[in-house]
Design a protein around this motif. Structure first.
Motif, mmCIF file in Angstrom:
data_model
loop_
_atom_site.group_PDB
_atom_site.id
_atom_site.type_symbol
_atom_site.label_atom_id
_atom_site.label_comp_id
_atom_site.label_asym_id
_atom_site.label_seq_id
_atom_site.Cartn_x
_atom_site.Cartn_y
_atom_site.Cartn_z
ATOM 1 N N LEU A 84 -5.538 -23.199 65.051
ATOM 2 C CA LEU A 84 -4.660 -22.167 65.606
ATOM 3 C C LEU A 84 -3.198 -22.498 65.325
ATOM 4 O O LEU A 84 -2.409 -21.616 64.980
ATOM 5 N N ARG A 85 -2.858 -23.769 65.452
ATOM 6 C CA ARG A 85 -1.482 -24.177 65.187
ATOM 7 C C ARG A 85 -1.110 -23.946 63.722
ATOM 8 O O ARG A 85 -0.013 -23.476 63.407
ATOM 9 N N ALA A 86 -2.042 -24.265 62.816
ATOM 10 C CA ALA A 86 -1.772 -24.086 61.383
ATOM 11 C C ALA A 86 -1.604 -22.610 61.026
ATOM 12 O O ALA A 86 -0.846 -22.264 60.113
ATOM 13 N N ALA A 87 -2.299 -21.722 61.745
ATOM 14 C CA ALA A 87 -2.256 -20.290 61.431
ATOM 15 C C ALA A 87 -1.067 -19.577 62.053
ATOM 16 O O ALA A 87 -0.864 -18.389 61.796
ATOM 17 N N THR A 88 -0.287 -20.274 62.854
ATOM 18 C CA THR A 88 0.812 -19.624 63.577
ATOM 19 C C THR A 88 2.133 -20.318 63.299
ATOM 20 O O THR A 88 2.904 -20.616 64.203
ATOM 21 N N GLN A 89 2.383 -20.579 62.023
ATOM 22 C CA GLN A 89 3.644 -21.171 61.595
ATOM 23 C C GLN A 89 4.699 -20.077 61.398
ATOM 24 O O GLN A 89 4.353 -18.902 61.221
ATOM 25 N N PRO A 90 5.986 -20.416 61.425
ATOM 26 C CA PRO A 90 7.034 -19.410 61.150
ATOM 27 C C PRO A 90 6.823 -18.749 59.794
ATOM 28 O O PRO A 90 6.374 -19.386 58.841
ATOM 29 N N GLN A 91 7.162 -17.466 59.702
ATOM 30 C CA GLN A 91 6.885 -16.675 58.507
ATOM 31 C C GLN A 91 8.168 -16.126 57.900
ATOM 32 O O GLN A 91 9.125 -15.831 58.612
ATOM 33 N N ARG A 92 8.128 -15.932 56.584
ATOM 34 C CA ARG A 92 9.232 -15.259 55.901
ATOM 35 C C ARG A 92 9.086 -13.748 55.993
ATOM 36 O O ARG A 92 10.068 -13.025 56.115
ATOM 37 N N GLN A 93 7.856 -13.261 55.931
ATOM 38 C CA GLN A 93 7.603 -11.826 55.937
ATOM 39 C C GLN A 93 6.499 -11.497 56.938
ATOM 40 O O GLN A 93 5.635 -12.324 57.222
ATOM 41 N N PRO A 94 6.491 -10.283 57.492
ATOM 42 C CA PRO A 94 5.408 -9.886 58.391
ATOM 43 C C PRO A 94 4.061 -9.892 57.677
ATOM 44 O O PRO A 94 3.982 -9.719 56.459
ATOM 45 N N ALA A 95 3.008 -10.086 58.448
ATOM 46 C CA ALA A 95 1.643 -10.048 57.933
ATOM 47 C C ALA A 95 0.805 -9.139 58.822
ATOM 48 O O ALA A 95 1.210 -8.778 59.929
ATOM 49 N N ALA A 96 -0.372 -8.785 58.345
ATOM 50 C CA ALA A 96 -1.216 -7.827 59.047
ATOM 51 C C ALA A 96 -1.941 -8.470 60.216
ATOM 52 O O ALA A 96 -2.558 -9.528 60.070
ATOM 53 N N VAL A 97 -1.867 -7.822 61.378
ATOM 54 C CA VAL A 97 -2.705 -8.130 62.530
ATOM 55 C C VAL A 97 -3.710 -6.986 62.624
ATOM 56 O O VAL A 97 -3.327 -5.845 62.877
ATOM 57 N N GLN A 98 -4.994 -7.283 62.398
ATOM 58 C CA GLN A 98 -6.003 -6.240 62.341
ATOM 59 C C GLN A 98 -6.872 -6.264 63.596
ATOM 60 O O GLN A 98 -7.513 -7.268 63.890
ATOM 61 N N LEU A 99 -6.886 -5.159 64.336
ATOM 62 C CA LEU A 99 -7.790 -4.988 65.459
ATOM 63 C C LEU A 99 -9.007 -4.235 64.927
ATOM 64 O O LEU A 99 -9.026 -3.006 64.866
ATOM 65 N N LEU A 100 -10.001 -5.007 64.514
ATOM 66 C CA LEU A 100 -11.080 -4.478 63.695
ATOM 67 C C LEU A 100 -11.918 -3.428 64.405
ATOM 68 O O LEU A 100 -12.415 -2.503 63.770
ATOM 69 N N ASP A 101 -12.106 -3.570 65.706
ATOM 70 C CA ASP A 101 -12.957 -2.637 66.429
ATOM 71 C C ASP A 101 -12.179 -1.475 67.037
ATOM 72 O O ASP A 101 -12.767 -0.605 67.683
ATOM 73 N N GLN A 102 -10.866 -1.456 66.849
ATOM 74 C CA GLN A 102 -10.053 -0.337 67.331
ATOM 75 C C GLN A 102 -9.421 0.444 66.190
ATOM 76 O O GLN A 102 -8.596 1.325 66.426
ATOM 77 N N ASP A 103 -9.803 0.089 64.940
ATOM 78 C CA ASP A 103 -9.264 0.782 63.766
ATOM 79 C C ASP A 103 -7.742 0.818 63.812
ATOM 80 O O ASP A 103 -7.114 1.855 63.589
ATOM 81 N N THR A 104 -7.140 -0.351 64.098
ATOM 82 C CA THR A 104 -5.684 -0.424 64.245
ATOM 83 C C THR A 104 -5.153 -1.635 63.501
ATOM 84 O O THR A 104 -5.756 -2.710 63.509
ATOM 85 N N LEU A 105 -3.997 -1.441 62.864
ATOM 86 C CA LEU A 105 -3.336 -2.517 62.137
ATOM 87 C C LEU A 105 -1.848 -2.462 62.454
ATOM 88 O O LEU A 105 -1.253 -1.382 62.475
ATOM 89 N N VAL A 106 -1.253 -3.618 62.711
ATOM 90 C CA VAL A 106 0.200 -3.732 62.864
ATOM 91 C C VAL A 106 0.680 -4.859 61.962
ATOM 92 O O VAL A 106 -0.101 -5.728 61.564
ATOM 93 N N TYR A 107 1.963 -4.842 61.644
ATOM 94 C CA TYR A 107 2.552 -5.898 60.823
ATOM 95 C C TYR A 107 3.504 -6.713 61.694
ATOM 96 O O TYR A 107 4.452 -6.161 62.271
ATOM 97 N N GLY A 108 3.245 -8.010 61.825
ATOM 98 C CA GLY A 108 4.035 -8.825 62.730
ATOM 99 C C GLY A 108 4.306 -10.220 62.207
ATOM 100 O O GLY A 108 3.715 -10.680 61.220
ATOM 101 N N LYS A 109 5.216 -10.885 62.893
ATOM 102 C CA LYS A 109 5.560 -12.284 62.628
ATOM 103 C C LYS A 109 5.388 -13.058 63.927
ATOM 104 O O LYS A 109 5.829 -12.617 64.987
ATOM 105 N N ILE A 110 4.767 -14.209 63.847
ATOM 106 C CA ILE A 110 4.608 -15.060 65.025
ATOM 107 C C ILE A 110 5.983 -15.542 65.482
ATOM 108 O O ILE A 110 6.742 -16.128 64.705
ATOM 109 N N ARG A 111 6.308 -15.280 66.741
ATOM 110 C CA ARG A 111 7.577 -15.723 67.289
ATOM 111 C C ARG A 111 7.378 -16.723 68.440
ATOM 112 O O ARG A 111 8.289 -17.492 68.747
ATOM 113 N N ARG A 112 6.207 -16.730 69.065
ATOM 114 C CA ARG A 112 5.941 -17.681 70.151
ATOM 115 C C ARG A 112 4.483 -18.138 70.074
ATOM 116 O O ARG A 112 3.587 -17.362 69.745
#
Length: 286
Positions: A84-112
């Motif tokens: 989990l720590r490796a997957a939540t490092q600071p980012q240069r650009q937003p990436a996709a957060v996919q809510l697979l069972d709600q047919d929803t996608l947002v683009y975000g950057k980990i901030r906390r």
């Protein structure tokens, strides 16, 4: 009586999946269905009560996720924390957060990221909290739609000298795309123009908005137009924003049915090689 329940379901972030079927149980999510803060353009009415009200826009979206980590041993729990720590490092650009069972996608950057240490429960369980900053507040459908059309070409007309039976040229091509936005907010389509074509124009027929490119694309050249960022890239990399004719109203896909018209002129020497417009979009809501 059975009462329907809303379940978050699976959430995909990079190579990690949270929710049912994973070791990361979703315990809470905030900010997904909330309306982001409104950025209004209201101004005071001098010498009078009230304001002059202008259009409302939204600020960024913040999504907070609570997780419960479930392992079979302390070593496995530690592995979950490290992944989990490796997957939540600071980012240069937003990436996709996919809510697979709600047919929803947002683009975000980990901030906390918060992964507390609790010695009383750390044998095989733990908790974590994540926060995504979404500069783009829109909620997108997981499905990406795409449609293409050649540029409109007028009918060839009559053939002269006239003989009987009379001969007529081929009918004109429509050069139109029907696009349906199943969301509740306007969608920003991605446009790709493939040459050869001179001075191509794209019109959103429903609203009358559109843009014209004051340039020519040769055979094998293409132009990418991002209606959200207003980026115009020749062959996908070289900026050509100056090619957009002044006074353009960038086309958006309104909720429901939309019709896009594409027109352009053939280049000398290539009248039989049609230009192509490809439209790509997702259902969009706030």
């Amino acid at each position: 009586m059975t009462v329907a329940q809303q379940r978050i379901g699976r959430i995909q972030w990079g190579d990690l999946q949270f929710g049912p079927g994973s070791r990361y149980h979703v315990t809470a999510i905030d900010g997904l269905d909330d309306l982001p803060d409104i950025r209004s353009e209201d101004t005071e009415r001098p010498g009078q009560n009230g304001d002059y009200t202008g259009p409302d826009y939204t600020g960024p979206r913040t999504i907070q996720l609570g997780l419960g980590l479930r392992a079979d041993s302390p070593d496995e729990l530690r592995d979950l924390v490290i992944a989990l720590r490796a997957a939540t490092q600071p980012q240069r650009q937003p990436a996709a957060v996919q809510l697979l069972d709600q047919d929803t996608l947002v683009y975000g950057k980990i901030r906390r990221r918060n992964i507390p240490y609790d010695a009383e429960y750390l044998w095989s369980t733990g908790t974590a909290a994540l926060e995504w900053y979404c500069a783009d507040p829109y909620l997108y459908g997981l499905t990406e739609y795409s449609a293409s059309t050649t540029a409109y070409s007028p009918a060839a007309g009559r053939t002269y000298p006239m003989v009987y039976p009379r001969a007529y040229g081929a009918a004109g091509q429509s050069g139109r795309i029907s696009a349906f936005n199943g969301g509740a907010s306007p969608a920003y389509p991605l446009l790709r123009l493939d040459g050869p074509v001179a001075n191509p124009s794209i019109e959103q027929v429903n609203t009358g908005s559109g843009l014209t490119i004051d340039a020519s694309l040769g055979e094998g050249e293409w132009l990418i137009i991002d209606t959200r960022t207003r980026a115009v890239l020749l062959n996908g990399s070289s900026p050509r924003r100056s090619w957009v004719r002044a006074g353009a109203q960038w086309p958006l896909l309104q909720p429901g049915a939309n019709e896009i018209a594409y027109r352009g002129s053939a280049l000398p020497g290539s009248p039989g090689q049609p230009s192509l417009l490809t439209l790509t979009w997702r259902d969009t809501s706030l």
